[in-house]
Design a protein around this motif. Structure first.
Motif, PDB file in Angstrom:
ATOM      1  N   HIS A  65       0.831  -1.202   0.000  1.00 16.94           N
ATOM      2  CA  HIS A  65       0.000   0.000   0.000  1.00 16.94           C
ATOM      3  C   HIS A  65       0.869   1.257   0.000  1.00 16.94           C
ATOM      4  CE1 HIS A  65      -3.252   2.737   0.876  1.00 16.94           C
ATOM      5  NE2 HIS A  65      -2.499   3.265   1.816  1.00 16.94           N
ATOM      6  N   THR A  66       0.532   2.179  -0.892  1.00 15.21           N
ATOM      7  CA  THR A  66       1.184   3.483  -0.897  1.00 15.21           C
ATOM      8  C   THR A  66       0.114   4.557  -0.786  1.00 15.21           C
ATOM      9  OG1 THR A  66       1.155   3.570  -3.297  1.00 15.21           O
ATOM     10  CG2 THR A  66       3.172   2.760  -2.271  1.00 15.21           C
ATOM     11  N   PHE A  67       0.446   5.644  -0.148  1.00 17.22           N
ATOM     12  CA  PHE A  67      -0.509   6.733   0.023  1.00 17.22           C
ATOM     13  C   PHE A  67      -0.543   7.657  -1.187  1.00 17.22           C
ATOM     14  CE2 PHE A  67       0.175   5.498   4.415  1.00 17.22           C
ATOM     15  CZ  PHE A  67      -1.129   5.467   4.877  1.00 17.22           C
ATOM     16  N   PHE A  68       0.573   7.773  -1.874  1.00 15.97           N
ATOM     17  CA  PHE A  68       0.681   8.730  -2.968  1.00 15.97           C
ATOM     18  C   PHE A  68       1.027   8.017  -4.273  1.00 15.97           C
ATOM     19  CE2 PHE A  68       2.055  10.847   0.998  1.00 15.97           C
ATOM     20  CZ  PHE A  68       0.928  11.633   1.168  1.00 15.97           C
ATOM     21  N   ARG A  69       0.220   7.035  -4.629  1.00 13.81           N
ATOM     22  CA  ARG A  69       0.461   6.223  -5.828  1.00 13.81           C
ATOM     23  C   ARG A  69       0.628   7.070  -7.091  1.00 13.81           C
ATOM     24  NH1 ARG A  69       0.601   1.098  -6.320  1.00 13.81           N
ATOM     25  NH2 ARG A  69      -0.526   0.739  -4.394  1.00 13.81           N
ATOM     26  N   PRO A  70      -0.166   8.133  -7.302  1.00 10.92           N
ATOM     27  CA  PRO A  70       0.042   8.940  -8.524  1.00 10.92           C
ATOM     28  C   PRO A  70       1.453   9.521  -8.630  1.00 10.92           C
ATOM     29  CG  PRO A  70      -2.083   9.472  -7.566  1.00 10.92           C
ATOM     30  CD  PRO A  70      -1.360   8.588  -6.582  1.00 10.92           C
ATOM     31  N   LEU A  71       2.048   9.896  -7.506  1.00 14.30           N
ATOM     32  CA  LEU A  71       3.418  10.412  -7.554  1.00 14.30           C
ATOM     33  C   LEU A  71       4.406   9.315  -7.929  1.00 14.30           C
ATOM     34  CD1 LEU A  71       3.469  12.789  -4.458  1.00 14.30           C
ATOM     35  CD2 LEU A  71       3.400  13.421  -6.877  1.00 14.30           C
ATOM     36  N   TRP A  72       4.198   8.111  -7.419  1.00 14.07           N
ATOM     37  CA  TRP A  72       5.067   6.990  -7.784  1.00 14.07           C
ATOM     38  C   TRP A  72       4.896   6.651  -9.263  1.00 14.07           C
ATOM     39  CZ3 TRP A  72       8.887   6.011  -4.708  1.00 14.07           C
ATOM     40  CH2 TRP A  72       8.748   6.165  -3.330  1.00 14.07           C
ATOM     41  N   GLU A  73       3.656   6.729  -9.754  1.00 19.71           N
ATOM     42  CA  GLU A  73       3.401   6.430 -11.164  1.00 19.71           C
ATOM     43  C   GLU A  73       4.085   7.447 -12.073  1.00 19.71           C
ATOM     44  OE1 GLU A  73      -0.855   6.135 -11.347  1.00 19.71           O
ATOM     45  OE2 GLU A  73      -0.862   4.183 -10.344  1.00 19.71           O
ATOM     46  N   VAL A  74       4.106   8.709 -11.654  1.00 21.38           N
ATOM     47  CA  VAL A  74       4.812   9.729 -12.421  1.00 21.38           C
ATOM     48  C   VAL A  74       6.301   9.400 -12.465  1.00 21.38           C
ATOM     49  CG1 VAL A  74       5.530  12.156 -12.429  1.00 21.38           C
ATOM     50  CG2 VAL A  74       3.136  11.569 -12.055  1.00 21.38           C
ATOM     51  N   ARG A  75       6.849   9.011 -11.352  1.00 17.47           N
ATOM     52  CA  ARG A  75       8.274   8.638 -11.310  1.00 17.47           C
ATOM     53  C   ARG A  75       8.525   7.468 -12.255  1.00 17.47           C
ATOM     54  NH1 ARG A  75      11.727   9.862  -6.697  1.00 17.47           N
ATOM     55  NH2 ARG A  75      10.706  11.808  -7.141  1.00 17.47           N
ATOM     56  N   ASN A  76       7.633   6.474 -12.254  1.00 18.21           N
ATOM     57  CA  ASN A  76       7.770   5.337 -13.171  1.00 18.21           C
ATOM     58  C   ASN A  76       7.725   5.797 -14.626  1.00 18.21           C
ATOM     59  OD1 ASN A  76       7.931   3.494 -11.077  1.00 18.21           O
ATOM     60  ND2 ASN A  76       5.759   3.019 -11.113  1.00 18.21           N
ATOM     61  N   GLN A  77       6.819   6.728 -14.937  1.00 16.19           N
ATOM     62  CA  GLN A  77       6.686   7.212 -16.310  1.00 16.19           C
ATOM     63  C   GLN A  77       7.921   7.988 -16.746  1.00 16.19           C
ATOM     64  OE1 GLN A  77       4.158   6.350 -18.456  1.00 16.19           O
ATOM     65  NE2 GLN A  77       5.632   7.201 -19.903  1.00 16.19           N
ATOM     66  N   ILE A  78       8.466   8.784 -15.848  1.00 21.05           N
ATOM     67  CA  ILE A  78       9.689   9.532 -16.168  1.00 21.05           C
ATOM     68  C   ILE A  78      10.819   8.568 -16.509  1.00 21.05           C
ATOM     69  CG2 ILE A  78      11.499  10.989 -15.171  1.00 21.05           C
ATOM     70  CD1 ILE A  78       9.226  12.427 -13.631  1.00 21.05           C
ATOM     71  N   THR A  79      10.949   7.497 -15.736  1.00 19.61           N
ATOM     72  CA  THR A  79      11.985   6.494 -16.002  1.00 19.61           C
ATOM     73  C   THR A  79      11.731   5.789 -17.325  1.00 19.61           C
ATOM     74  OG1 THR A  79      12.307   6.183 -13.641  1.00 19.61           O
ATOM     75  CG2 THR A  79      13.140   4.445 -15.077  1.00 19.61           C
ATOM     76  N   ALA A  80      10.477   5.430 -17.582  1.00 14.06           N
ATOM     77  CA  ALA A  80      10.136   4.778 -18.854  1.00 14.06           C
ATOM     78  C   ALA A  80      10.436   5.697 -20.033  1.00 14.06           C
ATOM     79  CB  ALA A  80       8.660   4.365 -18.849  1.00 14.06           C
ATOM     80  N   ASP A  81      10.104   6.979 -19.911  1.00 19.96           N
ATOM     81  CA  ASP A  81      10.389   7.945 -20.975  1.00 19.96           C
ATOM     82  C   ASP A  81      11.891   8.082 -21.207  1.00 19.96           C
ATOM     83  OD1 ASP A  81       7.665   8.334 -21.148  1.00 19.96           O
ATOM     84  OD2 ASP A  81       7.681  10.304 -20.169  1.00 19.96           O
ATOM     85  N   ALA A  82      12.660   8.138 -20.124  1.00 25.41           N
ATOM     86  CA  ALA A  82      14.112   8.255 -20.242  1.00 25.41           C
ATOM     87  C   ALA A  82      14.696   7.013 -20.914  1.00 25.41           C
ATOM     88  CB  ALA A  82      14.740   8.472 -18.867  1.00 25.41           C
TER      89      ALA A  82
END
Length: 96
Positions: A65-82
């Motif tokens: 469980h994470t409280f701020f899943r959208p922020l983690w998803e953004v981090r994942n997307q930034i890594t995927a884009d890079a």
């Protein structure tokens, strides 16, 4: 709006700082859960019901469980884009 926080280019912006603090808080809670789980397993065993009637297995389920899943998803997307940009760049080396 959440998507733009880490990509704003200003790592010192107030919004970026708040987003990073939220991720830090989330990470600390995950670490607390891990330590709590390991402590419970060590003291009462990994497959038993705890003193409040909660099975230790429930503690394992709460680890994800994470409280701020959208922020983690953004981090994942930034890594995927890079990674995609690096892959595209490396494919371009063989072309003329």
């Amino acid at each position: 709006m959440v998507e733009n926080l880490p990509r704003s280019g200003k790592k010192t912006s107030k919004l970026h700082q708040v987003a990073e603090e939220m991720l830090d808080f989330d990470e600390r809670l995950q670490l607390f859960r891990l330590h709590h789980l390991k402590l419970a397993e060590r003291i009462i065993g990994p497959g038993v019901i705890g003193t409040s009637g909660v099975p230790v297995e429930i503690l394992k389920q709460r680890m994800d469980h994470t409280f701020f899943r959208p922020l983690w998803e953004v981090r994942n997307q930034i890594t995927a884009d890079a990674n995609a940009a690096l892959a595209e760049k490396s494919q371009g080396h063989g072309k003329e």
